[in-house]
Design a protein around this motif. Structure first.
Motif, PDB file in Angstrom:
ATOM      1  N   ASP A  29       0.820  -1.210   0.000  1.00 54.15           N
ATOM      2  CA  ASP A  29       0.000   0.000   0.000  1.00 54.15           C
ATOM      3  C   ASP A  29       0.854   1.261   0.000  1.00 54.15           C
ATOM      4  OD1 ASP A  29      -2.349  -1.443  -0.052  1.00 54.15           O
ATOM      5  OD2 ASP A  29      -2.619  -1.388   2.121  1.00 54.15           O
ATOM      6  N   ASP A  30       2.003   1.219   0.681  1.00 57.25           N
ATOM      7  CA  ASP A  30       2.898   2.377   0.727  1.00 57.25           C
ATOM      8  C   ASP A  30       3.340   2.773  -0.680  1.00 57.25           C
ATOM      9  OD1 ASP A  30       4.621   4.323   2.099  1.00 57.25           O
ATOM     10  OD2 ASP A  30       6.266   3.042   1.393  1.00 57.25           O
ATOM     11  N   VAL A  31       3.653   1.795  -1.499  1.00 62.55           N
ATOM     12  CA  VAL A  31       4.082   2.070  -2.876  1.00 62.55           C
ATOM     13  C   VAL A  31       2.913   2.657  -3.667  1.00 62.55           C
ATOM     14  CG1 VAL A  31       4.938   1.053  -5.019  1.00 62.55           C
ATOM     15  CG2 VAL A  31       5.857   0.297  -2.820  1.00 62.55           C
ATOM     16  N   LYS A  32       1.729   2.092  -3.473  1.00 59.69           N
ATOM     17  CA  LYS A  32       0.556   2.603  -4.189  1.00 59.69           C
ATOM     18  C   LYS A  32       0.297   4.062  -3.846  1.00 59.69           C
ATOM     19  CE  LYS A  32      -1.725  -1.873  -4.491  1.00 59.69           C
ATOM     20  NZ  LYS A  32      -2.866  -2.688  -4.032  1.00 59.69           N
ATOM     21  N   VAL A  33       0.426   4.401  -2.572  1.00 59.69           N
ATOM     22  CA  VAL A  33       0.186   5.784  -2.130  1.00 59.69           C
ATOM     23  C   VAL A  33       1.261   6.712  -2.676  1.00 59.69           C
ATOM     24  CG1 VAL A  33       0.142   7.301  -0.104  1.00 59.69           C
ATOM     25  CG2 VAL A  33      -1.118   5.139  -0.075  1.00 59.69           C
ATOM     26  N   ARG A  34       2.522   6.311  -2.515  1.00 58.85           N
ATOM     27  CA  ARG A  34       3.628   7.190  -2.898  1.00 58.85           C
ATOM     28  C   ARG A  34       3.786   7.336  -4.409  1.00 58.85           C
ATOM     29  NH1 ARG A  34       8.541   5.181   0.683  1.00 58.85           N
ATOM     30  NH2 ARG A  34       9.556   6.991  -0.238  1.00 58.85           N
ATOM     31  N   CYS A  35       3.258   6.391  -5.173  1.00 58.86           N
ATOM     32  CA  CYS A  35       3.395   6.444  -6.630  1.00 58.86           C
ATOM     33  C   CYS A  35       2.091   6.818  -7.338  1.00 58.86           C
ATOM     34  CB  CYS A  35       3.903   5.105  -7.156  1.00 58.86           C
ATOM     35  SG  CYS A  35       5.576   4.697  -6.626  1.00 58.86           S
ATOM     36  N   LYS A  36       1.064   7.148  -6.577  1.00 56.48           N
ATOM     37  CA  LYS A  36      -0.245   7.445  -7.163  1.00 56.48           C
ATOM     38  C   LYS A  36      -0.177   8.590  -8.169  1.00 56.48           C
ATOM     39  CE  LYS A  36      -5.005   8.491  -5.992  1.00 56.48           C
ATOM     40  NZ  LYS A  36      -5.979   8.681  -4.919  1.00 56.48           N
ATOM     41  N   ALA A  37       0.492   9.673  -7.810  1.00 61.96           N
ATOM     42  CA  ALA A  37       0.588  10.823  -8.722  1.00 61.96           C
ATOM     43  C   ALA A  37       1.374  10.457  -9.981  1.00 61.96           C
ATOM     44  CB  ALA A  37       1.231  12.013  -8.019  1.00 61.96           C
ATOM     45  N   ASP A  38       2.425   9.657  -9.818  1.00 62.30           N
ATOM     46  CA  ASP A  38       3.215   9.228 -10.978  1.00 62.30           C
ATOM     47  C   ASP A  38       2.380   8.337 -11.898  1.00 62.30           C
ATOM     48  OD1 ASP A  38       6.119  10.174 -10.525  1.00 62.30           O
ATOM     49  OD2 ASP A  38       5.528   9.359  -8.599  1.00 62.30           O
ATOM     50  N   TYR A  39       1.591   7.459 -11.294  1.00 66.92           N
ATOM     51  CA  TYR A  39       0.711   6.611 -12.095  1.00 66.92           C
ATOM     52  C   TYR A  39      -0.270   7.476 -12.887  1.00 66.92           C
ATOM     53  CZ  TYR A  39      -2.966   3.375 -13.405  1.00 66.92           C
ATOM     54  OH  TYR A  39      -3.892   2.669 -14.125  1.00 66.92           O
ATOM     55  N   SER A  40      -0.895   8.437 -12.217  1.00 65.01           N
ATOM     56  CA  SER A  40      -1.863   9.316 -12.886  1.00 65.01           C
ATOM     57  C   SER A  40      -1.212  10.123 -13.994  1.00 65.01           C
ATOM     58  CB  SER A  40      -2.503  10.267 -11.874  1.00 65.01           C
ATOM     59  OG  SER A  40      -3.271   9.554 -10.947  1.00 65.01           O
ATOM     60  N   ARG A  41      -0.004  10.600 -13.737  1.00 66.19           N
ATOM     61  CA  ARG A  41       0.685  11.473 -14.696  1.00 66.19           C
ATOM     62  C   ARG A  41       1.294  10.692 -15.854  1.00 66.19           C
ATOM     63  NH1 ARG A  41       6.038  13.167 -14.516  1.00 66.19           N
ATOM     64  NH2 ARG A  41       6.256  12.240 -12.463  1.00 66.19           N
ATOM     65  N   LEU A  42       1.851   9.520 -15.567  1.00 69.43           N
ATOM     66  CA  LEU A  42       2.637   8.807 -16.575  1.00 69.43           C
ATOM     67  C   LEU A  42       1.969   7.557 -17.147  1.00 69.43           C
ATOM     68  CD1 LEU A  42       6.035   8.926 -14.655  1.00 69.43           C
ATOM     69  CD2 LEU A  42       5.372  10.375 -16.586  1.00 69.43           C
ATOM     70  N   CYS A  43       1.131   6.912 -16.354  1.00 71.20           N
ATOM     71  CA  CYS A  43       0.669   5.581 -16.738  1.00 71.20           C
ATOM     72  C   CYS A  43      -0.841   5.387 -16.591  1.00 71.20           C
ATOM     73  CB  CYS A  43       1.395   4.524 -15.889  1.00 71.20           C
ATOM     74  SG  CYS A  43       3.187   4.621 -15.984  1.00 71.20           S
ATOM     75  N   SER A  44      -1.597   6.461 -16.630  1.00 74.07           N
ATOM     76  CA  SER A  44      -3.037   6.352 -16.387  1.00 74.07           C
ATOM     77  C   SER A  44      -3.750   5.473 -17.413  1.00 74.07           C
ATOM     78  CB  SER A  44      -3.684   7.732 -16.334  1.00 74.07           C
ATOM     79  OG  SER A  44      -3.536   8.394 -17.572  1.00 74.07           O
TER      80      SER A  44
END
Length: 77
Positions: A29-44
């Motif tokens: 879950d820590d990775v999901k939280v910390r990478c959420k913005a990167d996922y939205s910006r780069l890999c949505s």
């Protein structure tokens, strides 16, 4: 600093093959939280599962935030 971050990302994503074996729900879950913005910006447009998100992060390794890169590096420990 940028060179160190690049080396860190290379080390993280060198182990992507083993990390890709993990199911999406096995990502901490820590990775999901910390990478959420990167996922939205780069890999949505990438559907989670089968290591596709990690592969997307690898493809954008120079653009991943330092916080997300740190979280990803903690996965392999």
């Amino acid at each position: 600093m940028r060179y160190s971050l690049s080396l860190l990302l290379i080390a993280v994503f060198a182990s992507v093959a083993s990390a890709q074996a993990m199911a999406g729900n096995d990502i901490p879950d820590d990775v999901k939280v910390r990478c959420k913005a990167d996922y939205s910006r780069l890999c949505s447009g990438v559907m989670p599962g089968g290591g596709r998100v990690l592969a997307c992060f690898q493809a954008h390794k120079g653009e991943v935030s330092p916080d997300c890169a740190d979280a990803l590096s903690q996965m392999k420990k």
